[in-house]
Design an enzyme around this catalytic site. Sequence first.
Site, PDB file in Angstrom:
ATOM      1  N   ARG A   1       0.849  -1.185   0.000  1.00  0.00           N
ATOM      2  CA  ARG A   1       0.000   0.000   0.000  1.00  0.00           C
ATOM      3  C   ARG A   1       0.889   1.241   0.000  1.00  0.00           C
ATOM      4  NH1 ARG A   1      -3.159  -3.048  -1.492  1.00  0.00           N
ATOM      5  NH2 ARG A   1      -5.146  -3.712  -0.584  1.00  0.00           N
TER       6      ARG A   1
ATOM      7  N   HIS B   1       1.127  -0.417 -10.406  1.00  0.00           N
ATOM      8  CA  HIS B   1       0.184  -1.227  -9.621  1.00  0.00           C
ATOM      9  C   HIS B   1      -0.175  -2.522 -10.363  1.00  0.00           C
ATOM     10  CE1 HIS B   1      -2.960  -0.816  -6.214  1.00  0.00           C
ATOM     11  NE2 HIS B   1      -2.699  -2.094  -6.442  1.00  0.00           N
TER      12      HIS B   1
END
Length: 308
Positions: free
Chosen positions: A223, A271
Site C-alpha cells: 500500500r 500497480h
Amino acid sequence: MINVQFAALPARWDTYREPLKRAFDEAGLTVDMRQDHPADQVDYVVYAPNSDLQDFTPYTRCKAVLNLWAGVEKIVGNQTLTMPLCRMVDPGLTAGMVEWVSGHVLRYHLDIDRSIAMQDRWEPVVPPLAFERPVTVLGLGALGSACAQSLARIGFPVTGWSRSAKEIDGIKCLHGDHGLKQALSEAEIVILLLPDTPATNNILNADTLAMLPKGARIINPGRGPLIDDAALLEALDSGQVGHATLDVFRVEPLPADDPYWAHPNVTVTPHIAAETRASTASQVIAENIRRGEAGEPFLHLVDRSLGY
C-alpha cells in the site's frame, strides 16, 4: 433462489459474469446474479469499493458483502455496512504476488540492473549466495506469508514482522516495536505487504529507515501510505536506501511531476504486482455463499477493529 447483487464497475461485470456463473453451478448453488436487484431482495453483494454502491442501509436482507479486492481500507469504515464483510484471498492473486516479489528480490540479489547498464565493458562482480542475503517481509497475512515462504525455499534467510505474534515454518517471526527494529536492522531487502490502517501509515519513515543497513533495498507492492515519501526520497539521496521498487502510491496513477519518476534509484511499476483473477476469485465467492447458506463461518471475515 439466492439473489446476488454484482456491485462493481461495468468492465468488471464483463470479466466476472461467466466465471461466477460457472463457480455457482459447480458449488451447486441456484443463483440469480444481477446488477439491478431491488436492494431489499439481495442476499449477498459481490463488491468492489470503487462502485457506485456506498450506502448499504437499504440492503436489509443481505447476509454478507464479498469484496473483490484484497484490501478493504476503502470500505471498512463505512458506517452503513453493518453486515459481515469478507476480503478477497484469491489463490491467483497470491500466485501473482509471489512471482512479482520473487522476481524483484532476485533482480536485486543478482544485481541485474548493473549488468544491464554495463553492456559496454567487462567488469565481473559475483553476487553472494541467497543464504548470505537477509530479507525481511513486513506483513505476514496471506500474501506476506506466501512470499516469505517462497523466498525461504529459494534459500534466503527470511525474517517476517507482524503487529501480533505469528509462527510460520522456516521464517523467523517477530512482532511489536522491538521486533520491527530487529527485523529492519538485519534486512538487506525489505518487502512491504502490510494492510493500510492507521497503525501502519508511514511505518517506513525517517526513524525506521535509519534502522536499515546502509544501502538496503525496498520493495513495496503493498500500500502506498506505508511509506513516508519525503523520508524515502531523502534516504535515497543520502544512500541510506540503495534503491526502491514501488508498485503502489498514495495517488494513482502516479502524477507526471512526482519525483519518483525521475529519481535514478527508484523503479516505478503501475500497480501490477498482483491482480485478482476472475476464475479463482469466483470460486472463493461461491464457497462463501455456500457457507452462508449452510450456516457455516465465512472465509476471510474482516475484523472491523483491526481494519482488515
